[in-house]
Structures are given as C-alpha cells and as structure tokens.
Design a protein around this motif. Structure first.
Motif, mmCIF file in Angstrom:
data_model
loop_
_atom_site.group_PDB
_atom_site.id
_atom_site.type_symbol
_atom_site.label_atom_id
_atom_site.label_comp_id
_atom_site.label_asym_id
_atom_site.label_seq_id
_atom_site.Cartn_x
_atom_site.Cartn_y
_atom_site.Cartn_z
ATOM 1 N N VAL A 139 24.634 -25.406 -49.827
ATOM 2 C CA VAL A 139 25.404 -26.449 -49.145
ATOM 3 C C VAL A 139 24.520 -27.666 -48.875
ATOM 4 C CG1 VAL A 139 26.547 -27.060 -46.970
ATOM 5 C CG2 VAL A 139 27.115 -24.913 -48.116
ATOM 6 N N GLU A 140 23.275 -27.417 -48.468
ATOM 7 C CA GLU A 140 22.347 -28.516 -48.185
ATOM 8 C C GLU A 140 22.018 -29.292 -49.453
ATOM 9 O OE1 GLU A 140 20.324 -30.931 -45.560
ATOM 10 O OE2 GLU A 140 21.711 -29.278 -45.168
ATOM 11 N N VAL A 141 21.852 -28.587 -50.560
ATOM 12 C CA VAL A 141 21.603 -29.255 -51.847
ATOM 13 C C VAL A 141 22.763 -30.195 -52.174
ATOM 14 C CG1 VAL A 141 21.421 -28.925 -54.346
ATOM 15 C CG2 VAL A 141 20.151 -27.421 -52.799
ATOM 16 N N ILE A 142 23.988 -29.677 -52.043
ATOM 17 C CA ILE A 142 25.183 -30.469 -52.360
ATOM 18 C C ILE A 142 25.288 -31.678 -51.432
ATOM 19 C CG2 ILE A 142 27.714 -30.447 -52.448
ATOM 20 C CD1 ILE A 142 27.458 -27.376 -52.975
ATOM 21 N N SER A 143 25.116 -31.423 -50.131
ATOM 22 C CA SER A 143 25.272 -32.476 -49.133
ATOM 23 C C SER A 143 24.283 -33.613 -49.358
ATOM 24 C CB SER A 143 25.095 -31.880 -47.735
ATOM 25 O OG SER A 143 25.132 -32.878 -46.752
ATOM 26 N N ARG A 144 23.007 -33.260 -49.551
ATOM 27 C CA ARG A 144 21.990 -34.294 -49.734
ATOM 28 C C ARG A 144 22.228 -35.095 -51.014
ATOM 29 N NH1 ARG A 144 16.133 -31.681 -47.902
ATOM 30 N NH2 ARG A 144 16.840 -30.840 -45.888
ATOM 31 N N ARG A 145 22.604 -34.411 -52.067
ATOM 32 C CA ARG A 145 22.815 -35.117 -53.341
ATOM 33 C C ARG A 145 23.999 -36.071 -53.253
ATOM 34 N NH1 ARG A 145 19.329 -36.161 -57.534
ATOM 35 N NH2 ARG A 145 20.574 -37.675 -58.667
ATOM 36 N N LEU A 146 25.070 -35.636 -52.625
ATOM 37 C CA LEU A 146 26.241 -36.502 -52.475
ATOM 38 C C LEU A 146 25.919 -37.719 -51.613
ATOM 39 C CD1 LEU A 146 29.123 -33.880 -52.039
ATOM 40 C CD2 LEU A 146 28.620 -35.291 -54.050
ATOM 41 N N ASP A 147 25.153 -37.501 -50.548
ATOM 42 C CA ASP A 147 24.744 -38.622 -49.696
ATOM 43 C C ASP A 147 23.902 -39.620 -50.481
ATOM 44 O OD1 ASP A 147 26.052 -37.539 -47.549
ATOM 45 O OD2 ASP A 147 24.247 -36.761 -46.560
ATOM 46 N N PHE A 148 23.001 -39.118 -51.292
ATOM 47 C CA PHE A 148 22.138 -39.982 -52.105
ATOM 48 C C PHE A 148 22.961 -40.791 -53.100
ATOM 49 C CE2 PHE A 148 19.672 -40.411 -56.113
ATOM 50 C CZ PHE A 148 18.697 -41.289 -55.670
ATOM 51 N N GLU A 149 23.886 -40.132 -53.775
ATOM 52 C CA GLU A 149 24.699 -40.827 -54.775
ATOM 53 C C GLU A 149 25.655 -41.826 -54.142
ATOM 54 O OE1 GLU A 149 26.565 -37.769 -57.041
ATOM 55 O OE2 GLU A 149 24.708 -37.174 -58.072
ATOM 56 N N GLU A 150 26.123 -41.522 -52.945
ATOM 57 C CA GLU A 150 27.061 -42.411 -52.257
ATOM 58 C C GLU A 150 26.395 -43.719 -51.839
ATOM 59 O OE1 GLU A 150 30.585 -43.774 -50.564
ATOM 60 O OE2 GLU A 150 30.268 -41.979 -51.797
ATOM 61 N N ASP A 151 25.207 -43.627 -51.284
ATOM 62 C CA ASP A 151 24.500 -44.826 -50.812
ATOM 63 C C ASP A 151 23.006 -44.516 -50.772
ATOM 64 O OD1 ASP A 151 23.834 -47.259 -49.811
ATOM 65 O OD2 ASP A 151 25.216 -47.190 -48.111
ATOM 66 N N PRO A 152 22.281 -44.768 -51.876
ATOM 67 C CA PRO A 152 20.879 -44.330 -51.966
ATOM 68 C C PRO A 152 19.922 -45.001 -50.984
ATOM 69 C CG PRO A 152 21.499 -45.636 -53.885
ATOM 70 C CD PRO A 152 22.753 -45.372 -53.130
ATOM 71 N N GLU A 153 20.151 -46.256 -50.647
ATOM 72 C CA GLU A 153 19.172 -46.970 -49.824
ATOM 73 C C GLU A 153 18.997 -46.368 -48.425
ATOM 74 O OE1 GLU A 153 19.755 -51.163 -49.901
ATOM 75 O OE2 GLU A 153 19.278 -51.330 -52.039
ATOM 76 N N PRO A 154 20.063 -46.107 -47.673
ATOM 77 C CA PRO A 154 19.856 -45.452 -46.369
ATOM 78 C C PRO A 154 19.319 -44.029 -46.498
ATOM 79 C CG PRO A 154 22.203 -45.718 -46.825
ATOM 80 C CD PRO A 154 21.469 -46.510 -47.854
ATOM 81 N N PHE A 155 19.676 -43.363 -47.588
ATOM 82 C CA PHE A 155 19.154 -42.019 -47.817
ATOM 83 C C PHE A 155 17.646 -42.071 -48.019
ATOM 84 C CE2 PHE A 155 18.117 -38.243 -50.295
ATOM 85 C CZ PHE A 155 18.838 -37.256 -49.645
ATOM 86 N N LEU A 156 17.176 -43.020 -48.828
ATOM 87 C CA LEU A 156 15.742 -43.180 -49.060
ATOM 88 C C LEU A 156 15.019 -43.564 -47.772
ATOM 89 C CD1 LEU A 156 15.834 -45.096 -52.464
ATOM 90 C CD2 LEU A 156 15.099 -42.744 -52.112
ATOM 91 N N GLU A 157 15.640 -44.402 -46.976
ATOM 92 C CA GLU A 157 15.040 -44.811 -45.710
ATOM 93 C C GLU A 157 14.887 -43.620 -44.774
ATOM 94 O OE1 GLU A 157 13.273 -46.970 -42.762
ATOM 95 O OE2 GLU A 157 13.599 -47.505 -44.865
ATOM 96 N N LYS A 158 15.848 -42.698 -44.825
ATOM 97 C CA LYS A 158 15.809 -41.506 -43.976
ATOM 98 C C LYS A 158 14.574 -40.663 -44.259
ATOM 99 C CE LYS A 158 18.538 -37.334 -42.978
ATOM 100 N NZ LYS A 158 19.797 -36.595 -43.296
#
Length: 311
Positions: free
Chosen positions: A179-198
């Motif tokens: 579930v964590e793999v799926i969640s993180r990947r979807l978040d990254f694909e949805e909006d990579p910049e805030p994900f990278l900042e995190k």
C-alpha cells in the motif's frame, strides 16, 4: 520543455539489500559494479536513477542492448592518422561514463563480448582502443549497474563471476508495504515537486553520508583475523579462486565506512558475503544458488559475538 523528475532514493519502500549494494558501489566504484536480478516492477531502474540524483556530479549513461562495440569503446579515425599523421579519437559511451553511472537494463540480453569488455574496463579504470596498429587510451572509472529479469535468461557464469556484487529483489509481500509503495508512487506522479520537497532533507543526509564514507574508506583498517575469516569462508563454502575473498574484504571495508567506522568487524564480513558469494557458489545442475547461512554464521561468530577482533 518537459522537466524530468527522478523518484527520491529515500522514498523507495523496502528493497534494503538492493539499496545498500548501490550505495556501496557509489562509495567505492572499485567494487566491480552490482547486478540486480528480479521480476519486473521492483524499482530496479528507479533505484539506479535515484542513486545518481544523490550525487550532483554524477549522471546516468544508458547502454542499450543492441549497442555496437564501436559505440561502446569509441573509434580511431584511420583517415586522420594517414592523411594528417594525427590520431583522432571519436569517444564512445565509455568516455561519457567516466566518473558517472553506466546503466545496462536487461544486461542478460546484451552480447557476451560487450559484457566482458565492460567488466574489463570497469576493473582497470581505463579504456584502450586499438585499430590497425594505432592505439588510444583514456580513463573510464564508473559505477557499473546491470539489471535483469532472470525469467528472460541468465548471464553466463564466467560473466556473472566478474560482477563484484549481486542482489536479488522481489515485490513486497506485506499488505501495508505494498500500500505504501502504491501511495508514494501515485503521489509522486500526481505532483512530483512537493513530493521531492518532502524527501529533500533525507536525500541531503544520504548525499552527505556517501561523501563522508568515501573519505573514510581509505582510513578503514582490518586485522589478520579478518583476512583469515574471509579465506575460511571461501574454503568452507567451496568458492572458486580468490576474486570473491578479495571482494569480500573490500566490500566489508566499504560497509564499515558507510557505518562510520574505521575498522572492519566480523559482521561486516558476514554482510559482505551476502552480496559477494551467492553468484559464485558451486551450483548443481537444475538447482539455484544457495548461500549456507548456518555455516556462514558459524564461521563469523566469535567468543564476544563477533563485535571486536583480537589484535
């Protein structure tokens, strides 16, 4: 222009052995590269590109499966040599890969001759090109990473043995982890910049730790007992030749540097063996490579649990 974003190394869920093997080669490229074997969709390519993102001066040089030898090593212009009396070298991928990460996806589908050539250059750190009595050489020091799906074919044992480290990866089997793999990947694909900042601070910490380990590696010492242990493991587990013994000690030194220590302990050798030995074990026909962990643990155990070495 479309901006390409690499998934953060620190955001990869699980796959600790794969991540450690990559980090060790980033710290010490002389380990001889790493071969990552596993089923599709297990973050192999993602981890390779993420590793390069941790090192600002490093880029990923891709070597395609259908590449020619001239494209890999470069070519010498005979016409220039004859007409002008000068050697003119047209650089190949090995020149581009110097001080970078050379990545080969589906390396098991690459021509054996090309694989052998790459492993030779990786070991020597120099690429030599000879054509019609004319020769040229240039530095080519790189982190060699090959990935493959064993279901699509194997590397010949002679080539497999030349890789410093090998690690196998599988998909996560715990529901929460998947579930964590799926969640993180979807978040990254949805909006990579805030994900990278995190994950920016974690990435910066990893980069600093790699650079510190690089400097520390040259100060890491080992006792005669450690050398004897590496030799005993090779003998007891029926490993051919001495390449594995040497690589085991160098990998253990790199692990010690990664952990911030200046002396190799028995646990470093044990961990190193898990990367260095499985692909070099004697294998019966139709059987898989199996590392005898009980024997390895017996050899690595000491009176004090292996935490310290006798002088």
């Amino acid at each position: 222009m479309v901006t390409e974003y690499n998934y953060p190394f620190s955001a990869i869920v699980g796959q600790e052995d794969m991540k450690t093997a990559l980090l060790l080669n980033a710290i010490n490229p002389k380990l001889g590269g790493v071969l990552i074997r596993g089923e599709k969709g297990t973050a192999k390519s993602t981890a390779v590109r993420a590793l390069a993102s941790l090192m600002p001066e490093m880029k990923v040089v891709n070597l395609p499966v259908g590449v020619t030898e001239d494209r890999v090593v470069g070519t010498l212009s005979l016409e220039s040599a004859i007409q002008e009396g000068k050697r003119r070298f047209e650089p190949g991928l090995l020149a581009e890969a110097d001080q970078n990460l050379l990545y080969i996806d589906e390396i098991n589908l690459l021509d054996d001759h090309i694989v052998d050539l790459l492993l030779d250059v990786a070991a020597m750190g120099v690429n030599r090109v000879e054509r019609e009595g004319i020769s040229y050489s240039h530095p080519s020091r790189f982190v060699l990473v090959g990935t493959m799906n064993p279901e699509e074919g194997q590397l010949r044992p002679q080539l497999l043995d030349r890789f410093g480290l090998v690690t196998d990866v599988k998909g996560e089997q715990e529901t929460a982890d998947r579930v964590e793999v799926i969640s993180r990947r979807l978040d990254f694909e949805e909006d990579p910049e805030p994900f990278l900042e995190k994950y920016r601070k974690e990435e910066e910490k990893l980069t600093a730790r790699i650079l510190k380990a690089k400097k520390l590696f040259h100060m890491v010492s080992y006792s005669k007992d450690i050398l004897m242990l590496a030799a005993q493991i090779g003998i007891s587990l029926h490993v051919d030749g001495h390449r594995a013994d040497i690589c085991m000690v160098n990998t253990a030194r790199t692990l010690a540097a990664w952990e911030g220590r200046t002396e190799v302990i028995r646990e470093d050798i044990r961990r190193a063996a898990s990367y260095v030995l499985p692909h070099r074990m004697h294998k019966r026909p139709f059987s898989d490579e199996v590392l005898d962990w009980e024997e390895l643990d017996r050899l690595c155990s000491g009176e004090d649990g292996g935490r310290h070495e006798k002088e």
